[in-house]
Scaffold this motif. Structure first.
Motif, PDB file in Angstrom:
ATOM      1  N   ARG A 156       0.838  -1.365   0.144  1.00 22.79           N
ATOM      2  CA  ARG A 156      -0.023   0.014   0.164  1.00 22.79           C
ATOM      3  C   ARG A 156       1.013   1.187  -0.029  1.00 22.79           C
ATOM      4  NH1 ARG A 156      -5.622  -1.589  -0.579  1.00 22.79           N
ATOM      5  NH2 ARG A 156      -5.867  -3.390   0.251  1.00 22.79           N
ATOM      6  N   ILE A 203      -5.233   7.341  -2.007  1.00 26.01           N
ATOM      7  CA  ILE A 203      -4.860   6.288  -1.201  1.00 26.01           C
ATOM      8  C   ILE A 203      -3.494   6.286  -0.814  1.00 26.01           C
ATOM      9  CG2 ILE A 203      -3.885   4.780  -3.298  1.00 26.01           C
ATOM     10  CD1 ILE A 203      -5.493   2.296  -1.724  1.00 26.01           C
ATOM     11  N   ARG A 204      -3.081   5.665   0.168  1.00 25.04           N
ATOM     12  CA  ARG A 204      -1.696   5.869   0.717  1.00 25.04           C
ATOM     13  C   ARG A 204      -0.497   6.156  -0.249  1.00 25.04           C
ATOM     14  NH1 ARG A 204       1.424   2.058   4.991  1.00 25.04           N
ATOM     15  NH2 ARG A 204       3.418   3.265   5.369  1.00 25.04           N
ATOM     16  N   GLU A 235      -4.992  12.016   6.887  1.00 29.43           N
ATOM     17  CA  GLU A 235      -5.563  11.080   7.934  1.00 29.43           C
ATOM     18  C   GLU A 235      -6.479  10.046   7.057  1.00 29.43           C
ATOM     19  OE1 GLU A 235      -9.165  14.102   7.027  1.00 29.43           O
ATOM     20  OE2 GLU A 235      -6.935  14.334   7.067  1.00 29.43           O
ATOM     21  N   LEU A 236      -6.964  10.167   5.899  1.00 33.31           N
ATOM     22  CA  LEU A 236      -7.804   9.231   5.213  1.00 33.31           C
ATOM     23  C   LEU A 236      -6.739   8.215   4.212  1.00 33.31           C
ATOM     24  CD1 LEU A 236     -10.832  11.392   4.110  1.00 33.31           C
ATOM     25  CD2 LEU A 236     -10.409   9.976   6.014  1.00 33.31           C
ATOM     26  N   GLU A 261      -6.168   4.553   4.884  1.00 35.08           N
ATOM     27  CA  GLU A 261      -7.165   3.696   4.835  1.00 35.08           C
ATOM     28  C   GLU A 261      -7.151   2.908   3.477  1.00 35.08           C
ATOM     29  OE1 GLU A 261      -9.628   3.115   7.076  1.00 35.08           O
ATOM     30  OE2 GLU A 261      -9.203   4.931   8.468  1.00 35.08           O
ATOM     31  N   SER A 262      -7.051   1.597   3.781  1.00 28.38           N
ATOM     32  CA  SER A 262      -7.015   0.793   2.446  1.00 28.38           C
ATOM     33  C   SER A 262      -8.280   0.660   1.423  1.00 28.38           C
ATOM     34  CB  SER A 262      -6.661  -0.696   2.775  1.00 28.38           C
ATOM     35  OG  SER A 262      -7.516  -1.208   3.640  1.00 28.38           O
ATOM     36  N   ALA A 300     -13.837   3.807   2.999  1.00 29.47           N
ATOM     37  CA  ALA A 300     -13.189   4.605   4.175  1.00 29.47           C
ATOM     38  C   ALA A 300     -12.690   5.907   3.737  1.00 29.47           C
ATOM     39  CB  ALA A 300     -12.300   3.547   5.013  1.00 29.47           C
ATOM     40  N   ARG A 301     -12.282   5.938   2.502  1.00 29.13           N
ATOM     41  CA  ARG A 301     -11.958   7.309   2.099  1.00 29.13           C
ATOM     42  C   ARG A 301     -12.878   8.216   1.377  1.00 29.13           C
ATOM     43  NH1 ARG A 301      -8.814   5.890  -1.726  1.00 29.13           N
ATOM     44  NH2 ARG A 301      -8.670   3.642  -1.448  1.00 29.13           N
TER      45      ARG A 301
END
Length: 275
Positions: free
Chosen positions: A97, A159-160, A177-178, A181-182, A186-187
């Motif tokens: 990720r 994403i990350r 902060e999001l 989240e994988s 959640a994002r």
């Protein structure tokens, strides 16, 4: 490959980054099946049968290919992996990720096919490219704030690995902060006013599977006050070069981010100087 080759000889890649890596290190002859979303390298689509989407796969066709290894990605492909395991097929599911994890994947996959030296060379090239971009980005007088949107309905933030690449390229993701989240759900940006409050200087869209519409984004209620919208700094980066956690993102995706961020960052500084 010799008959005494102890490494996997018939590999099915359920996502495109492993296909790109194997082609990049000269081990493409081991691949017997690929994801239908594969675009890099272009020749892969001509040479290899397409046996999967992302969350679905043609299990019967995969079994018929008699693979000695199937490579998948993340919990999103857990059901595919389980079905193949029940058929007696060896499955390796990666879960990379971050930028560091992508680089580690390159080396690990290379070792699995007996081509560690070539994979290490590719990984070192990626590490050097990242270092070069960081040096160039350090020349920016200020780091522009960036809203990266990977889907529009509902809006989903970066994403990350994308958030990390934004930072490497010289910007700051407005939803750090999001980023950890994988899962996309959640994002989700539930309140679009939050984007207004965080006032990004750059908006980058990479809507997986469809063309980014900057005019549609700019027309969102209240978004006309966002600096990126006010100054027309809305850009598209094609999803195959940024939302695929492999070499594409570390090279072409990072370059695209850096070009946008440097241009806006330098122009913003010139405007401030004139003011």
């Amino acid at each position: 490959m010799s008959t005494s080759d102890p490494f996997p000889k018939r590999i099915v890649c359920l996502t495109e980054e492993t296909t790109e890596i194997l082609y990049s290190i000269g081990e493409q002859d081991r691949i017997v099946g690929i994801s239908g979303f594969t675009v890099r390298p272009p020749r892969a689509r001509r040479e290899k049968p397409k046996v999967s989407a992302f969350i679905s796969a043609k299990i019967g066709e995969i079994v018929a290919l008699q693979p000695d290894l199937v490579i998948g990605f993340s919990d999103m492909q857990a059901d595919i992996a389980a079905a193949l395991i029940k058929c007696g097929i060896e499955v390796w599911v990666t879960n990379h990720r971050s930028v560091d994890e992508i680089i580690a994947l390159i080396r690990r996959l290379g070792a699995m096919v007996g081509a560690y030296a070539r994979a290490d060379e590719l990984a070192c090239q990626a590490e050097q490219h990242i270092a070069d971009i960081q040096i160039a980005a350090a020349r920016l007088p200020q780091r522009p704030s960036v809203y990266f949107e990977e889907w529009d309905e509902p809006p989903i933030s970066a994403i990350r690995w994308v958030a990390e690449l934004v930072r490497i390229a010289g910007g700051d993701d407005i939803f750090p902060e999001l980023a950890a989240e994988s899962l996309g759900r959640a994002r989700i940006i539930a309140d679009s006013n939050e984007v207004i409050r965080r006032a990004p200087q750059i908006i980058i869209g990479s809507w997986c599977g469809k063309k980014f519409r900057p005019d549609k984004v700019a027309a969102r209620a209240g978004w006309d006050v966002i600096p990126a919208v006010r100054n027309g700094d809305l850009y598209e980066i094609k999803s195959p070069i940024i939302l695929q956690p492999g070499p594409a993102a570390l090279f072409d995706g990072l370059d695209a981010l850096h070009e946008i961020i440097m241009r806006v960052g330098m122009l913003s500084n010139l405007s401030n100087d004139k003011a």
